[in-house]
Design a protein around this motif. Sequence first.
Motif, PDB file in Angstrom:
ATOM      1  N   GLU A  72       0.817  -1.213  -0.077  1.00 46.09           N
ATOM      2  CA  GLU A  72       0.162   0.017  -0.023  1.00 46.09           C
ATOM      3  C   GLU A  72       0.765   1.156  -0.069  1.00 46.09           C
ATOM      4  O   GLU A  72       2.132   1.132   0.498  1.00 46.09           O
ATOM      5  CB  GLU A  72      -1.033   0.128   1.210  1.00 46.09           C
ATOM      6  CG  GLU A  72      -1.880  -0.952   1.147  1.00 46.09           C
ATOM      7  CD  GLU A  72      -2.953  -1.003   2.484  1.00 46.09           C
ATOM      8  OE1 GLU A  72      -2.823   0.248   3.263  1.00 46.09           O
ATOM      9  OE2 GLU A  72      -3.862  -1.743   2.581  1.00 46.09           O
ATOM     10  N   ASP A  74       2.745   4.263   1.164  1.00 44.08           N
ATOM     11  CA  ASP A  74       2.982   5.019   2.489  1.00 44.08           C
ATOM     12  C   ASP A  74       3.350   6.607   2.291  1.00 44.08           C
ATOM     13  O   ASP A  74       3.686   7.146   3.197  1.00 44.08           O
ATOM     14  CB  ASP A  74       4.054   4.190   3.221  1.00 44.08           C
ATOM     15  CG  ASP A  74       5.136   4.128   2.147  1.00 44.08           C
ATOM     16  OD1 ASP A  74       5.332   4.636   1.246  1.00 44.08           O
ATOM     17  OD2 ASP A  74       6.194   3.276   2.505  1.00 44.08           O
ATOM     18  N   GLY A 118      -6.841  14.253  -1.794  1.00 45.97           N
ATOM     19  CA  GLY A 118      -7.829  13.677  -0.521  1.00 45.97           C
ATOM     20  C   GLY A 118      -8.643  12.732  -1.128  1.00 45.97           C
ATOM     21  O   GLY A 118      -8.913  11.846  -0.421  1.00 45.97           O
ATOM     22  N   SER A 121      -6.904   9.572  -1.426  1.00 47.99           N
ATOM     23  CA  SER A 121      -6.802   8.842  -0.062  1.00 47.99           C
ATOM     24  C   SER A 121      -7.874   8.422   0.514  1.00 47.99           C
ATOM     25  O   SER A 121      -8.044   7.094   0.703  1.00 47.99           O
ATOM     26  CB  SER A 121      -6.165  10.131   0.781  1.00 47.99           C
ATOM     27  OG  SER A 121      -6.139   9.206   2.165  1.00 47.99           O
ATOM     28  N   LEU A 122      -9.299   8.943   0.132  1.00 53.38           N
ATOM     29  CA  LEU A 122     -10.555   8.406   0.562  1.00 53.38           C
ATOM     30  C   LEU A 122     -10.819   7.071   0.038  1.00 53.38           C
ATOM     31  O   LEU A 122     -11.235   6.276   0.578  1.00 53.38           O
ATOM     32  CB  LEU A 122     -11.551   9.727   0.439  1.00 53.38           C
ATOM     33  CG  LEU A 122     -11.492  10.638   1.589  1.00 53.38           C
ATOM     34  CD1 LEU A 122     -12.421  11.673   0.918  1.00 53.38           C
ATOM     35  CD2 LEU A 122     -11.916  10.258   2.768  1.00 53.38           C
ATOM     36  N   LYS A 125      -8.760   4.400   0.946  1.00 56.03           N
ATOM     37  CA  LYS A 125      -8.694   4.264   2.465  1.00 56.03           C
ATOM     38  C   LYS A 125      -7.375   4.188   3.191  1.00 56.03           C
ATOM     39  O   LYS A 125      -6.769   3.598   3.730  1.00 56.03           O
ATOM     40  CB  LYS A 125      -9.394   2.920   2.864  1.00 56.03           C
ATOM     41  CG  LYS A 125     -10.952   2.896   2.779  1.00 56.03           C
ATOM     42  CD  LYS A 125     -11.521   1.492   3.000  1.00 56.03           C
ATOM     43  CE  LYS A 125     -12.888   1.538   2.682  1.00 56.03           C
ATOM     44  NZ  LYS A 125     -13.320   1.815   1.191  1.00 56.03           N
ATOM     45  N   ASN A 126      -6.380   5.203   2.619  1.00 57.21           N
ATOM     46  CA  ASN A 126      -5.127   5.255   2.798  1.00 57.21           C
ATOM     47  C   ASN A 126      -5.002   6.667   3.595  1.00 57.21           C
ATOM     48  O   ASN A 126      -5.514   7.551   3.442  1.00 57.21           O
ATOM     49  CB  ASN A 126      -4.517   5.791   1.387  1.00 57.21           C
ATOM     50  CG  ASN A 126      -2.957   5.463   1.646  1.00 57.21           C
ATOM     51  OD1 ASN A 126      -2.372   6.645   2.375  1.00 57.21           O
ATOM     52  ND2 ASN A 126      -2.203   4.681   1.001  1.00 57.21           N
ATOM     53  N   HIS A 127      -4.359   6.353   4.895  1.00 60.74           N
ATOM     54  CA  HIS A 127      -4.046   7.327   5.869  1.00 60.74           C
ATOM     55  C   HIS A 127      -2.574   7.954   6.129  1.00 60.74           C
ATOM     56  O   HIS A 127      -2.123   8.541   6.766  1.00 60.74           O
ATOM     57  CB  HIS A 127      -4.563   6.947   7.281  1.00 60.74           C
ATOM     58  CG  HIS A 127      -5.990   6.381   7.202  1.00 60.74           C
ATOM     59  ND1 HIS A 127      -6.892   7.544   7.178  1.00 60.74           N
ATOM     60  CD2 HIS A 127      -6.552   5.209   7.355  1.00 60.74           C
ATOM     61  CE1 HIS A 127      -8.232   6.677   7.292  1.00 60.74           C
ATOM     62  NE2 HIS A 127      -7.868   5.244   7.175  1.00 60.74           N
ATOM     63  N   ALA A 128      -1.970   7.829   5.025  1.00 65.38           N
ATOM     64  CA  ALA A 128      -0.370   7.836   4.859  1.00 65.38           C
ATOM     65  C   ALA A 128      -0.078   9.403   4.335  1.00 65.38           C
ATOM     66  O   ALA A 128      -1.317  10.179   4.352  1.00 65.38           O
ATOM     67  CB  ALA A 128       0.306   7.111   3.810  1.00 65.38           C
ATOM     68  N   TYR A 129       1.042   9.830   4.507  1.00 65.01           N
ATOM     69  CA  TYR A 129       1.378  11.327   4.330  1.00 65.01           C
ATOM     70  C   TYR A 129       0.769  11.372   2.959  1.00 65.01           C
ATOM     71  O   TYR A 129       0.760  10.732   1.972  1.00 65.01           O
ATOM     72  CB  TYR A 129       2.827  11.318   4.080  1.00 65.01           C
ATOM     73  CG  TYR A 129       3.453  12.431   3.404  1.00 65.01           C
ATOM     74  CD1 TYR A 129       3.640  13.581   4.220  1.00 65.01           C
ATOM     75  CD2 TYR A 129       3.667  12.722   2.072  1.00 65.01           C
ATOM     76  CE1 TYR A 129       4.059  14.831   3.600  1.00 65.01           C
ATOM     77  CE2 TYR A 129       4.160  13.862   1.640  1.00 65.01           C
ATOM     78  CZ  TYR A 129       4.477  14.927   2.295  1.00 65.01           C
ATOM     79  OH  TYR A 129       5.170  16.212   1.550  1.00 65.01           O
ATOM     80  N   ASN A 130      -0.233  12.862   2.742  1.00 62.93           N
ATOM     81  CA  ASN A 130      -0.729  13.170   1.630  1.00 62.93           C
ATOM     82  C   ASN A 130      -0.448  14.719   1.490  1.00 62.93           C
ATOM     83  O   ASN A 130      -0.829  15.502   2.247  1.00 62.93           O
ATOM     84  CB  ASN A 130      -2.151  12.916   1.905  1.00 62.93           C
ATOM     85  CG  ASN A 130      -2.937  13.110   0.630  1.00 62.93           C
ATOM     86  OD1 ASN A 130      -3.162  14.155  -0.246  1.00 62.93           O
ATOM     87  ND2 ASN A 130      -3.652  11.990   0.248  1.00 62.93           N
TER      88      ASN A 130
END
Length: 306
Positions: A72, A74, A118, A121-122, A125-130
């Motif tokens: 995934e 990162d 954004g 990411s949504l 379902k990715n919560h890494a550096y953005n």
Amino acid sequence: MYFIQHIESITHQDSFQKENLWSILKPLEADHALISPDYKTYIPAAALRRLSTILRMGIAASKACQEKVALEFDSISVGTGLGCLTDTEKFLVTINTVSGDILSPTAFIQSTHNTISGQISLDLKNHAYNMTHTQNAVSFEVALMDAMLCVDEGKKSVLAGAADEAIPFLDRLRGSLIETTHPFTSGATFAVISSDKNQSIAHIRACQVIFSGDNPEAAVSAFLKARQTELTDSDLILEAGEQFASFGAKHHHFLDYSGYYQSASAFALHLAHDWFLENPEAKNALIINNQETGKLGLTLVSRNEA
């Protein structure tokens, strides 16, 4: 090193999920149109209806990249010159024409430049550096440099890309704020880079942005000299103009294939990557992004050693 694990583009070429762009590449014709994939494969139908073209492109290209790599992401780094123009125009028109009522916030929320990263990411379902980078025609290069820094920091799977879209209003700016004779187009290119070679064929040796490019030839020579190479060592030069067309290497004006959008140099990276598939003896490809006077984006891409 910054190895390119996978790369995807949605453009006015039939570029999405193609193994070698050079096998299908052709100059844009008068009746050109964006060649879109079946977005329903990547975006639920309920969400698809409310997403503009630029968001659809970004999500589809990013998900297609994620499907091709094991890890995934990162880090996610996105460049865009003008952002979500369709939603920006819709929001401004609504403000100008509607009075006395409460305005829906949807168009405003989706009009901001970082909506692209954004939304990616949504959906993943990715919560890494953005991060989103907006520096006009060198937005992609700045996003790529950020992604390379993420790799330096130990990130293992970094998504770097760019997207921009065309709307009819841009034609009113031609010759004043935007100087180009190429047709306005939409496009999105996303690549996964990593410090691990795996099965990748090419890597990014260096990327640099120069904001005072008064002497492009000297700047390009200094950029290459710092990497122990010269212009004549480039098997391919991809340029947004014609200034470097006579330097002995194979030269292509990448806007002839992408049309004009501010982050079109991201598509040039895809072309450079696939050049090594098309030309087994090629070792180096140089991208010179000189779309805007006084600004220069330089990216050096090389074939991986066996």
